[in-house]
Design a protein around this motif. Structure first.
Motif, PDB file in Angstrom:
ATOM      1  N   ASP A 143       0.804  -1.227   0.000  1.00 37.25           N
ATOM      2  CA  ASP A 143       0.000   0.000   0.000  1.00 37.25           C
ATOM      3  C   ASP A 143       0.832   1.270   0.000  1.00 37.25           C
ATOM      4  OD1 ASP A 143      -2.245  -1.554   0.028  1.00 37.25           O
ATOM      5  OD2 ASP A 143      -2.618  -1.350   2.183  1.00 37.25           O
ATOM      6  N   ILE A 144       2.148   1.154   0.056  1.00 35.43           N
ATOM      7  CA  ILE A 144       2.981   2.350   0.095  1.00 35.43           C
ATOM      8  C   ILE A 144       3.788   2.471  -1.185  1.00 35.43           C
ATOM      9  CG2 ILE A 144       3.144   2.368   2.616  1.00 35.43           C
ATOM     10  CD1 ILE A 144       5.886   1.100   2.350  1.00 35.43           C
ATOM     11  N   SER A 145       4.177   3.691  -1.486  1.00 39.05           N
ATOM     12  CA  SER A 145       4.953   3.963  -2.695  1.00 39.05           C
ATOM     13  C   SER A 145       6.409   3.573  -2.482  1.00 39.05           C
ATOM     14  CB  SER A 145       4.853   5.444  -3.071  1.00 39.05           C
ATOM     15  OG  SER A 145       3.507   5.833  -3.244  1.00 39.05           O
ATOM     16  N   SER A 146       7.125   3.385  -3.588  1.00 39.65           N
ATOM     17  CA  SER A 146       8.543   3.067  -3.497  1.00 39.65           C
ATOM     18  C   SER A 146       9.308   4.254  -2.939  1.00 39.65           C
ATOM     19  CB  SER A 146       9.086   2.675  -4.874  1.00 39.65           C
ATOM     20  OG  SER A 146       8.884   3.730  -5.802  1.00 39.65           O
ATOM     21  N   GLY A 147      10.445   3.968  -2.344  1.00 41.40           N
ATOM     22  CA  GLY A 147      11.251   5.010  -1.712  1.00 41.40           C
ATOM     23  C   GLY A 147      11.455   4.706  -0.242  1.00 41.40           C
ATOM     24  N   ASN A 148      11.905   5.713   0.508  1.00 41.34           N
ATOM     25  CA  ASN A 148      12.176   5.535   1.935  1.00 41.34           C
ATOM     26  C   ASN A 148      10.865   5.354   2.689  1.00 41.34           C
ATOM     27  OD1 ASN A 148      13.719   5.437   4.276  1.00 41.34           O
ATOM     28  ND2 ASN A 148      13.521   7.631   4.647  1.00 41.34           N
ATOM     29  N   ILE A 149      10.742   4.252   3.443  1.00 42.64           N
ATOM     30  CA  ILE A 149       9.491   3.984   4.154  1.00 42.64           C
ATOM     31  C   ILE A 149       9.644   4.090   5.665  1.00 42.64           C
ATOM     32  CG2 ILE A 149       8.548   2.555   2.320  1.00 42.64           C
ATOM     33  CD1 ILE A 149       9.353   0.083   3.882  1.00 42.64           C
ATOM     34  N   ALA A 150      10.879   4.012   6.169  1.00 47.48           N
ATOM     35  CA  ALA A 150      11.087   4.142   7.616  1.00 47.48           C
ATOM     36  C   ALA A 150      12.570   4.296   7.902  1.00 47.48           C
ATOM     37  CB  ALA A 150      10.533   2.932   8.359  1.00 47.48           C
ATOM     38  N   SER A 151      12.863   4.836   9.074  1.00 47.95           N
ATOM     39  CA  SER A 151      14.241   4.952   9.561  1.00 47.95           C
ATOM     40  C   SER A 151      14.267   4.507  11.005  1.00 47.95           C
ATOM     41  CB  SER A 151      14.739   6.392   9.439  1.00 47.95           C
ATOM     42  OG  SER A 151      14.843   6.788   8.087  1.00 47.95           O
ATOM     43  N   SER A 153      17.230   2.957  14.235  1.00 50.57           N
ATOM     44  CA  SER A 153      18.560   3.180  14.772  1.00 50.57           C
ATOM     45  C   SER A 153      19.646   2.725  13.798  1.00 50.57           C
ATOM     46  CB  SER A 153      18.698   2.427  16.095  1.00 50.57           C
ATOM     47  OG  SER A 153      19.983   2.607  16.634  1.00 50.57           O
ATOM     48  N   GLY A 154      20.246   3.686  13.100  1.00 49.60           N
ATOM     49  CA  GLY A 154      21.345   3.397  12.190  1.00 49.60           C
ATOM     50  C   GLY A 154      20.966   2.743  10.888  1.00 49.60           C
ATOM     51  N   VAL A 155      19.680   2.701  10.558  1.00 50.93           N
ATOM     52  CA  VAL A 155      19.232   2.006   9.354  1.00 50.93           C
ATOM     53  C   VAL A 155      18.136   2.784   8.644  1.00 50.93           C
ATOM     54  CG1 VAL A 155      18.117  -0.083   8.470  1.00 50.93           C
ATOM     55  CG2 VAL A 155      19.819  -0.267  10.253  1.00 50.93           C
ATOM     56  N   LYS A 156      18.216   2.783   7.318  1.00 51.42           N
ATOM     57  CA  LYS A 156      17.157   3.341   6.481  1.00 51.42           C
ATOM     58  C   LYS A 156      16.490   2.184   5.743  1.00 51.42           C
ATOM     59  CE  LYS A 156      18.354   5.849   2.936  1.00 51.42           C
ATOM     60  NZ  LYS A 156      18.794   7.009   2.109  1.00 51.42           N
ATOM     61  N   ILE A 157      15.154   2.126   5.775  1.00 53.40           N
ATOM     62  CA  ILE A 157      14.406   1.044   5.129  1.00 53.40           C
ATOM     63  C   ILE A 157      13.739   1.596   3.880  1.00 53.40           C
ATOM     64  CG2 ILE A 157      12.667  -0.753   5.441  1.00 53.40           C
ATOM     65  CD1 ILE A 157      13.010  -0.372   8.466  1.00 53.40           C
ATOM     66  N   ILE A 158      13.966   0.908   2.759  1.00 53.56           N
ATOM     67  CA  ILE A 158      13.516   1.388   1.455  1.00 53.56           C
ATOM     68  C   ILE A 158      12.667   0.316   0.781  1.00 53.56           C
ATOM     69  CG2 ILE A 158      14.288   2.140  -0.844  1.00 53.56           C
ATOM     70  CD1 ILE A 158      16.899   3.065   0.528  1.00 53.56           C
ATOM     71  N   LYS A 159      11.652   0.762   0.058  1.00 54.18           N
ATOM     72  CA  LYS A 159      10.901  -0.133  -0.818  1.00 54.18           C
ATOM     73  C   LYS A 159      11.326   0.151  -2.253  1.00 54.18           C
ATOM     74  CE  LYS A 159       6.302  -1.246  -2.603  1.00 54.18           C
ATOM     75  NZ  LYS A 159       4.850  -0.932  -2.588  1.00 54.18           N
ATOM     76  N   SER A 160      11.820  -0.887  -2.949  1.00 48.90           N
ATOM     77  CA  SER A 160      12.239  -0.712  -4.337  1.00 48.90           C
ATOM     78  C   SER A 160      11.024  -0.672  -5.254  1.00 48.90           C
ATOM     79  CB  SER A 160      13.172  -1.849  -4.756  1.00 48.90           C
ATOM     80  OG  SER A 160      12.449  -3.069  -4.830  1.00 48.90           O
ATOM     81  N   LYS A 161      11.258  -0.358  -6.509  1.00 49.05           N
ATOM     82  CA  LYS A 161      10.151  -0.273  -7.459  1.00 49.05           C
ATOM     83  C   LYS A 161       9.490  -1.622  -7.703  1.00 49.05           C
ATOM     84  CE  LYS A 161      11.784   3.845  -9.926  1.00 49.05           C
ATOM     85  NZ  LYS A 161      12.199   4.414 -11.232  1.00 49.05           N
ATOM     86  N   ASN A 162      10.240  -2.711  -7.518  1.00 46.73           N
ATOM     87  CA  ASN A 162       9.644  -4.043  -7.709  1.00 46.73           C
ATOM     88  C   ASN A 162       9.094  -4.620  -6.415  1.00 46.73           C
ATOM     89  OD1 ASN A 162      11.912  -4.758  -6.303  1.00 46.73           O
ATOM     90  ND2 ASN A 162      12.709  -6.179  -7.843  1.00 46.73           N
ATOM     91  N   GLY A 163       9.025  -3.804  -5.349  1.00 44.57           N
ATOM     92  CA  GLY A 163       8.399  -4.224  -4.106  1.00 44.57           C
ATOM     93  C   GLY A 163       9.328  -4.829  -3.076  1.00 44.57           C
ATOM     94  N   GLN A 164      10.608  -4.934  -3.390  1.00 41.06           N
ATOM     95  CA  GLN A 164      11.564  -5.512  -2.440  1.00 41.06           C
ATOM     96  C   GLN A 164      11.827  -4.537  -1.289  1.00 41.06           C
ATOM     97  OE1 GLN A 164      16.215  -6.155  -2.783  1.00 41.06           O
ATOM     98  NE2 GLN A 164      15.139  -7.738  -3.976  1.00 41.06           N
ATOM     99  N   VAL A 165      11.912  -5.085  -0.070  1.00 44.78           N
ATOM    100  CA  VAL A 165      12.262  -4.289   1.105  1.00 44.78           C
ATOM    101  C   VAL A 165      13.778  -4.331   1.275  1.00 44.78           C
ATOM    102  CG1 VAL A 165      11.989  -4.035   3.597  1.00 44.78           C
ATOM    103  CG2 VAL A 165      10.056  -4.780   2.201  1.00 44.78           C
ATOM    104  N   ILE A 166      14.409  -3.156   1.366  1.00 44.26           N
ATOM    105  CA  ILE A 166      15.871  -3.071   1.411  1.00 44.26           C
ATOM    106  C   ILE A 166      16.302  -2.288   2.654  1.00 44.26           C
ATOM    107  CG2 ILE A 166      17.939  -2.256   0.224  1.00 44.26           C
ATOM    108  CD1 ILE A 166      16.341  -2.440  -2.399  1.00 44.26           C
ATOM    109  N   TYR A 167      17.260  -2.863   3.373  1.00 45.71           N
ATOM    110  CA  TYR A 167      17.820  -2.193   4.548  1.00 45.71           C
ATOM    111  C   TYR A 167      19.191  -1.608   4.183  1.00 45.71           C
ATOM    112  CZ  TYR A 167      14.249  -4.001   7.692  1.00 45.71           C
ATOM    113  OH  TYR A 167      13.049  -4.248   8.319  1.00 45.71           O
ATOM    114  N   GLN A 168      19.355  -0.323   4.415  1.00 43.68           N
ATOM    115  CA  GLN A 168      20.630   0.342   4.177  1.00 43.68           C
ATOM    116  C   GLN A 168      21.169   0.864   5.505  1.00 43.68           C
ATOM    117  OE1 GLN A 168      20.240   3.401   1.191  1.00 43.68           O
ATOM    118  NE2 GLN A 168      20.161   1.935  -0.493  1.00 43.68           N
ATOM    119  N   VAL A 169      22.363   0.402   5.859  1.00 45.15           N
ATOM    120  CA  VAL A 169      22.973   0.815   7.115  1.00 45.15           C
ATOM    121  C   VAL A 169      23.570   2.208   6.962  1.00 45.15           C
ATOM    122  CG1 VAL A 169      24.731   0.272   8.832  1.00 45.15           C
ATOM    123  CG2 VAL A 169      23.462  -1.573   7.733  1.00 45.15           C
TER     124      VAL A 169
END
Length: 388
Positions: A143-151, A153-169
């Motif tokens: 239900d959410i658009s691609s891009g940054n979805i949450a932050s 402690s020390g991590v940014k959580i991203i949803k890619s265009k194909n729906g993958q959830v990605i954690y960036q430290v």
């Protein structure tokens, strides 16, 4: 001649009811250089529909070779000989991916099951999941658009265009260690790129609990419920451990699949590449590529596994080799979010072989299973009745 007419002629032939005039008409188009490519495409398309299977990974050169062979065999011999050769050539491809219940059932059972399924259809599952953050907040990924979805402690959580959830430290020394849980319901699948770069595919009705950062930990430990396929980033200093309710699977860097559904008789782990150590109360086993462990309350066994079958779900297929109907129906229940009911109280003992595209509606899947002649189905809403 348009595509619809060619499709009709192909279906008449595959149903075994084409008249001599229709066979001659189709043969004539096959011989016509202008129409040949279209006839080839439609013949494969219609055959795939009849066999309830697509061939997305079929090398185009193979199909061209097959049809070139067919073309070279076209001569002044009787029409029936030409079509026998066509049938053999097409079957040469499909025999690779199918077994006993594909194509030659032309009785009332198929007509009946088609009528039932057509009136009560269920769409296949989709990509989707729920992400539960450390503070308890829930995010519906679909239900959410691609891009940054949450932050966190020390991590940014991203949803890619194909729906993958990605954690960036963003900070390797997090102040607070938090855990997230990514879960799928029945009818959902998802992917997550963990903070260490490991990639996990989650099947339907599954969940994965993991820390938002591994940087301060001696080991990379996650908890799985249901089924997951893991591609683990190499890190010899920090082993990766998958915990389920009956076992632990420890790796350094490898690809493997774990099936740990509560309603299955055992937890199975199959190794695709690398090496893993499977531990349970009953012992420890080291798996080599191609081997599969099965863990129950009483035993841990290792045998040669079927990789194609075990990881077919990740590629969008159900795939079976002498699989019991009860196991197949549990997979269907998870993917289509339906309830399976055995009205007679008995599960038919039917062994199934085949490959089914998971993107098909449930009606097409049930039609295929009904071709065993051992079982039939009635669909009412999201209830599937299995009939002897």
């Amino acid at each position: 001649m348009d595509k619809d007419r060619i499709a009709y002629l192909c279906k008449q032939y595959l149903d075994g009811i084409a008249s001599r005039e229709e066979l001659l008409e189709l043969e004539g188009n096959f011989r016509n250089p202008v129409m040949e490519d279209l006839v080839k495409a439609v013949l494969f398309e219609v055959y795939a529909e009849f066999s309830e299977n697509n061939y997305p990974d079929l090398d185009a050169r193979i199909s061209e070779d097959i049809f070139s062979r067919i073309s070279s065999q076209v001569s002044s011999k009787p029409t029936i000989r030409l079509w026998l050769r066509i049938a053999v050539a097409v079957a040469a491809v499909t025999v690779i991916v199918f077994s006993i219940w594909i194509f030659n059932n032309q009785d009332g059972n198929r007509v009946k099951s088609e009528r039932i399924a057509a009136n009560n259809d269920v769409a296949p599952g989709k990509q989707g999941a729920t992400l539960t953050l450390g503070n308890g907040k829930k995010i519906l990924i679909k239900d959410i658009s691609s891009g940054n979805i949450a932050s966190q402690s020390g991590v940014k959580i991203i949803k890619s265009k194909n729906g993958q959830v990605i954690y960036q430290v963003t900070d390797k020394t997090p102040v607070v260690l938090e855990y997230n849980t990514l879960s799928t319901t029945k009818g959902e699948q998802t992917q997550v790129r963990l903070p260490d770069g490991s990639l996990v595919y989650l099947n339907a009705a599954s969940s994965l609990k993991y820390p938002t950062s591994f940087s301060s930990l001696k080991e990379r430990r996650v908890t799985l419920k249901g089924e997951g396929y893991f591609e683990i980033a190499k890190d010899k200093a920090h082993p990766f451990i998958v915990t389920t309710n009956k076992q632990e699977t420890e790796v350094l860097g490898t690809h493997f699949n774990v099936n740990a559904y509560d309603d299955e008789s055992s937890i199975t782990t199959i190794l695709i590449e690398g090496m893993v150590k499977v531990s349970s109360k009953k012992g420890v086993r080291i798996l080599e590529p191609g081997q599969q462990s099965s863990v129950t309350d009483n035993t841990i066994q290792v045998a040669q596994g079927n990789i194609d079958e075990a990881v077919a779900w990740r590629k969008g297929y159900f795939r079976y080799t002498d699989e019991q109907l009860s196991v197949v129906m549990r997979q269907i229940a998870r993917w289509y979010n339906v309830e399976i009911i055995y009205p007679q109280g008995i599960v038919p003992q039917v062994a199934l072989n085949g490959k089914i595209n998971m993107n098909r509606n449930i009606s097409q899947v049930l039609r295929m299973l009904a071709k065993t002649k051992e079982v039939n189905f009635k669909v009412e809403g999201r209830k599937v009745y299995v009939l002897k």
